[in-house]
Design an enzyme around this catalytic site. Structure first.
Site, PDB file in Angstrom:
ATOM      1  N   ARG A   1      45.027  33.937  33.258  1.00  0.00           N
ATOM      2  CA  ARG A   1      46.081  34.821  33.507  1.00  0.00           C
ATOM      3  C   ARG A   1      47.191  34.434  32.771  1.00  0.00           C
ATOM      4  NH1 ARG A   1      47.481  33.026  39.820  1.00  0.00           N
ATOM      5  NH2 ARG A   1      49.555  33.036  39.414  1.00  0.00           N
TER       6      ARG A   1
ATOM      7  N   ARG B   1      51.283  30.545  53.113  1.00  0.00           N
ATOM      8  CA  ARG B   1      50.038  30.197  52.720  1.00  0.00           C
ATOM      9  C   ARG B   1      50.218  28.635  52.358  1.00  0.00           C
ATOM     10  NH1 ARG B   1      49.000  31.959  46.669  1.00  0.00           N
ATOM     11  NH2 ARG B   1      50.563  30.173  46.148  1.00  0.00           N
TER      12      ARG B   1
ATOM     13  N   ASN C   1      46.683  38.292  41.135  1.00  0.00           N
ATOM     14  CA  ASN C   1      46.736  37.432  40.025  1.00  0.00           C
ATOM     15  C   ASN C   1      45.716  36.725  39.669  1.00  0.00           C
ATOM     16  OD1 ASN C   1      49.366  38.330  40.330  1.00  0.00           O
ATOM     17  ND2 ASN C   1      50.326  36.309  41.203  1.00  0.00           N
ATOM     18  N   ASP C   2      45.158  35.904  40.577  1.00  0.00           N
ATOM     19  CA  ASP C   2      43.755  35.352  40.521  1.00  0.00           C
ATOM     20  C   ASP C   2      42.664  36.259  40.554  1.00  0.00           C
ATOM     21  OD1 ASP C   2      44.372  32.550  39.916  1.00  0.00           O
ATOM     22  OD2 ASP C   2      45.218  32.384  41.930  1.00  0.00           O
TER      23      ASP C   2
ATOM     24  N   CYS D   1      49.494  40.866  47.662  1.00  0.00           N
ATOM     25  CA  CYS D   1      50.460  39.850  47.353  1.00  0.00           C
ATOM     26  C   CYS D   1      50.649  39.323  46.200  1.00  0.00           C
ATOM     27  CB  CYS D   1      50.673  38.668  48.270  1.00  0.00           C
ATOM     28  SG  CYS D   1      49.282  37.423  48.100  1.00  0.00           S
TER      29      CYS D   1
ATOM     30  N   ARG E   1      54.959  30.807  49.240  1.00  0.00           N
ATOM     31  CA  ARG E   1      54.278  29.808  48.536  1.00  0.00           C
ATOM     32  C   ARG E   1      54.691  28.275  48.794  1.00  0.00           C
ATOM     33  NH1 ARG E   1      54.619  34.066  44.157  1.00  0.00           N
ATOM     34  NH2 ARG E   1      52.362  34.603  43.281  1.00  0.00           N
TER      35      ARG E   1
ATOM     36  N   GLU F   1      40.857  36.264  46.497  1.00  0.00           N
ATOM     37  CA  GLU F   1      41.113  35.799  45.048  1.00  0.00           C
ATOM     38  C   GLU F   1      39.992  35.616  44.187  1.00  0.00           C
ATOM     39  OE1 GLU F   1      45.423  33.294  44.770  1.00  0.00           O
ATOM     40  OE2 GLU F   1      44.038  32.474  46.038  1.00  0.00           O
TER      41      GLU F   1
ATOM     42  N   HIS G   1      63.274  26.661  35.346  1.00  0.00           N
ATOM     43  CA  HIS G   1      64.584  26.664  36.226  1.00  0.00           C
ATOM     44  C   HIS G   1      65.723  27.709  35.795  1.00  0.00           C
ATOM     45  CE1 HIS G   1      63.878  22.273  37.641  1.00  0.00           C
ATOM     46  NE2 HIS G   1      63.170  23.195  38.160  1.00  0.00           N
TER      47      HIS G   1
END
Ligand code: PEP
Ligand code: MG
Length: 743
Positions: free
Chosen positions: A631, A503, A620-621, A668, A467, A597, A360
């Site tokens: 990752r 997504r 990323n994936d 992305c 997301r 991915e 946060h």
């Protein structure tokens, strides 16, 4: 071992008032009251050494002689993990370190409790018995209460507080951590409430303390409501409105009565309201250190933050006084409301020892534009208020007491950055385009509605990745159809006609809702994401319905994550098409795409390209699965590179095949936000890049200066040369530097 905790506490209080060197008295008293055969205190000395400082029941000659390193033996383990050790048969524990001089052979069972103050370990309190048995929860609780009292006494006995340097140290120190928010700050440090002293521990009248607790809790709640109400809901004050979502989640935690009840129980055991709150805050802190689930850690962090707030209210402390201009805040942990407070006080940067990029504090720091660094462990042990520091949010480090030339170098970088920002600002309203005129649309990755404000601030061409699971994680549950539709509609509203690629829920792996139990060995490759959606079609259908309702006749783009086979994509698409038939008004245009991915899709391209409207590469994936490299493992971070021959070949092949089929391809993952990667992807023919807000203007600035017709043959030569190289980053970057491009 039985105990009347109030009686023990009142004896300890007498002892504290009377004795000049109270440790031997204390261990005698505790051993007698707890009816245990051994009670010992180990005190932390400089150099991470734990020294036996007093004992009742072990050989007195061992006092001052027996020493263990932090991490060594049961006592050392207790200090390093800050966890209670409760062992029926200590000598057969794998960490047991035998010290013959102590004469501890006859004692089987052992309980060790860390003595901590302000998050630092000062020593370890140990009881031992001959009979092998587990100590009860009540006994653990009682010894922890004694440890708390001991924490107030130990500094007077020379405990080192885990500090490695004396006060007034002047040597420069560099703390390497994680970049949370880019930017540089130079200024004096201020410390976030780390050393609260002088708290009265023992109370005579628990009822009066309970009343004080509840009054303070109400006052705090009112203050919190005012703080949140003072945050405007939208419009120009984007930074402030951006904080709202995190604060709402925080308010929910504040309203949860469970932890206040626990504080009440501790008060009934004889402590003051302040001491009880501090004790519970300490427990939360220690639990947090042991929890790996990112979401739960955040909830506990919110609670620890609240406990500190409650403590401030109880102690009637004044709101924060003025801070020096350009001050850099150093904190062990920092809750969202606290960061807002400090932001209002005017901090220029923040370093947090225990913070991760998805936490946060990091989310808020990015929303508030405060350069921030996390995971700078050890920094609070060395910093003193007013020490000069440089915070480097690009490299993720804090330089404490920098040398003059280091400080100057950063001051120059800060100036250059100012100039660069000014140049970037001129790019906000211009489209992304390269020097040779190739249009590249630069889109935003969004998780929380608060990030929507970044659309206008960066001049993004749209949202290339929404997301959807992030909002569910923030609220701790999956919202119903109406609530979901409201979230998605808001994204479409604020995009004002710019494209938005939603997504579907990508839950699982590191994104877990509370209560989810993962029993898989490799959750990243387990039952997650679309796999859950296809096995629980009602869940996915509800989300698809919410998306269609949110569109309300506007164009709608939906993509599915973690697709491994064409048949999975077909099944997901069929669910969406079926829902779309039922919902009116129909979207003006419905685009259904897939993320790429999982490498296996590359060998199903002919079929896939017939079925999908677009493809978005999740680097990323994809990188994680292509190289079998987790990752989330920092040590692997620099080992596998998007700018490597396998990854570039993959993108190249995909772009060529997709172009022939007339299917658009975008990227992305985080890689799209790094200028060199963005330039390389554009050269391979990717003309849509979606990224976090911080990447958009730097990428736009670089692309504006790159002539792709010149770069393409260079890239082709680099890809052909040096077969087997781990990464092609250096030759690509060298070319860019030779051209004087703004990397
Ligand atoms: C990706 O994997 O690159 C991606 C964009 O998805 P996430 O980071 O949310 O897993
Ligand atoms: Mg992914």
């Amino acid at each position: 071992m039985t105990l009347a905790p109030r009686r023990l506490l009142s004896r300890l209080r007498d002892l504290r008032a009377r004795a000049a060197a109270p440790l031997p008295e204390l261990v005698r008293l505790v051993a007698a009251e707890l009816v245990s055969e051994v009670c010992s205190v180990y005190v932390q000395r400089p150099g991470d050494i734990l020294e036996l400082a007093a004992t009742e029941g072990l050989n007195p000659k061992a006092v001052g002689t027996t020493r263990l390193r932090v991490g060594e033996g049961i006592v050392g383990l207790c200090a390093s993990t800050a966890a209670v050790m409760n062992l029926p048969d200590a000598q057969n524990h794998p960490s047991f370190a035998y010290r013959p001089e102590t004469g501890e052979d006859p004692f089987a069972s052992l309980m060790a409790v860390p003595v901590r103050r302000s998050g630092r370990t000062l020593g370890v309190l140990v009881v031992q018995n001959r009979a092998p048995r587990h100590f009860t929860e009540q006994e653990v609780d009682d010894l922890e209460t004694v440890a708390m009292l001991l924490a107030e006494m130990l500094p007077a006995s020379g405990a080192a507080e885990g500090r490695t340097e004396g006060l007034g140290a002047t040597v420069p120190r560099v703390f390497a951590g994680t970049a949370l928010m880019a930017g540089i700050a130079i200024g004096p440090v201020v410390l976030h409430g780390t050393r609260r002293t002088g708290i009265k521990l023992l109370a005579d009248d628990p009822e009066a303390e309970l009343k004080r607790l509840h009054e303070a809790a109400e006052r705090m709640q009112r203050g919190l409501d005012a703080l949140i109400a003072g945050v405007p809901t939208g419009g120009r004050s984007a930074d402030a409105s951006a904080s709202r979502e995190v604060l709402e989640a925080y308010r929910l935690v504040a309203a949860d009565a469970g932890w206040l009840r626990r504080v009440g129980e501790v008060i009934r055991g004889g402590l003051t309201a302040e001491a009880a709150v501090q004790r519970i805050a300490g427990e939360m802190h220690d639990r947090m250190r042991r929890i790996s689930d990112a979401y739960l850690r955040e909830r506990l962090a919110d609670m620890e933050d609240l406990a500190n707030r409650l403590l401030t209210t109880l102690m009637g402390e004044e709101p924060r006084g003025p801070i020096p201009p350009g001050a850099i805040l150093l904190a062990r942990r920092l809750g969202p409301a606290e960061l807002l407070d400090w932001h209002a006080a005017g901090i220029a940067g923040v370093a947090i020892e225990e913070a991760s990029p998805s936490g946060h504090a990091a989310i808020l720091a990015r929303a508030l534009d405060i350069p921030a660094v996390g995971a700078t462990r050890g920094m609070l042990d060395t910093a003193e208020p007013g020490d000069e520091a440089v915070l480097d949010g690009d490299e993720g480090q804090l330089v404490l007491r920098p040398e003059a030339d280091v400080r100057q170098a950063y001051a120059r970088a800060l100036e250059a950055r100012g100039a660069r920002y000014a140049k970037w600002a001129t790019l906000i309203n211009r489209p992304g385009v390269t020097a040779d005129g190739t249009a590249v649309s630069l889109m935003l990755n969004v998780g929380l509605s608060m990030e929507l404000a970044q659309l206008d601030r960066t001049g993004a061409a749209g949202i290339g990745l929404f997301r959807t699971e992030i909002a569910m994680l923030a609220r701790g549950a999956i919202a119903d159809v109406g609530e979901q539709a409201a979230i998605y509609a808001r994204a479409l509203d604020e995009a004002k006609g710019r494209p938005v690629l939603f997504r579907t829920l990508d839950l699982g792996a590191d994104k877990l809702l509370p209560g989810t139990v993962v029993e898989e060995e490799n959750p990243a490759m387990g039952w997650r994401s679309l796999r859950v959606g296809l096995d629980r079609p009602a869940l996915l259908r509800r989300q698809l319905r919410a998306l269609l309702l949110a569109a309300g006749g506007r164009p709608l783009s939906v993509m599915f994550p973690m697709v491994a086979t064409v048949s999975e994509f077909r099944a997901a698409k069929a669910l969406l098409v079926a829902e779309a038939r039922r919902i009116r008004p129909s979207p003006e245009r419905l685009s259904i795409g897939t993320m790429l991915e999982i490498p296996a899709l590359m060998w199903q391209l002919p079929e896939l390209l017939k079925e999908t409207d677009f493809i978005s590469i999740g680097t990323n994936d994809l990188l994680q699965f292509l190289f079998a490299a987790d990752r989330g493992t920092p040590s692997l971070y620099e080992r596998y590179d998007v700018l490597s021959q396998p990854m570039l070949d993959l993108v190249d092949q995909l772009v060529v095949a997709a172009r022939a089929a007339g299917v658009p391809v975008s990227v992305c993952g985080e890689a799209a936000s790094r200028p060199i990667e963005a330039m390389t992807l554009a050269a391979l023919g990717v003309t849509s890049l979606s990224m976090p807000a911080s990447g958009i203007l730097p990428v736009k600035a670089l692309l504006a200066d790159v002539d792709l017709t010149e770069f393409r043959p260079v890239l082709a030569a680099i890809r052909r040369g040096d077969g087997g190289a781990i990464s092609l980053r250096d030759p690509i970057a060298n070319w860019a530097r030779e051209r004087g491009l703004p990397l």
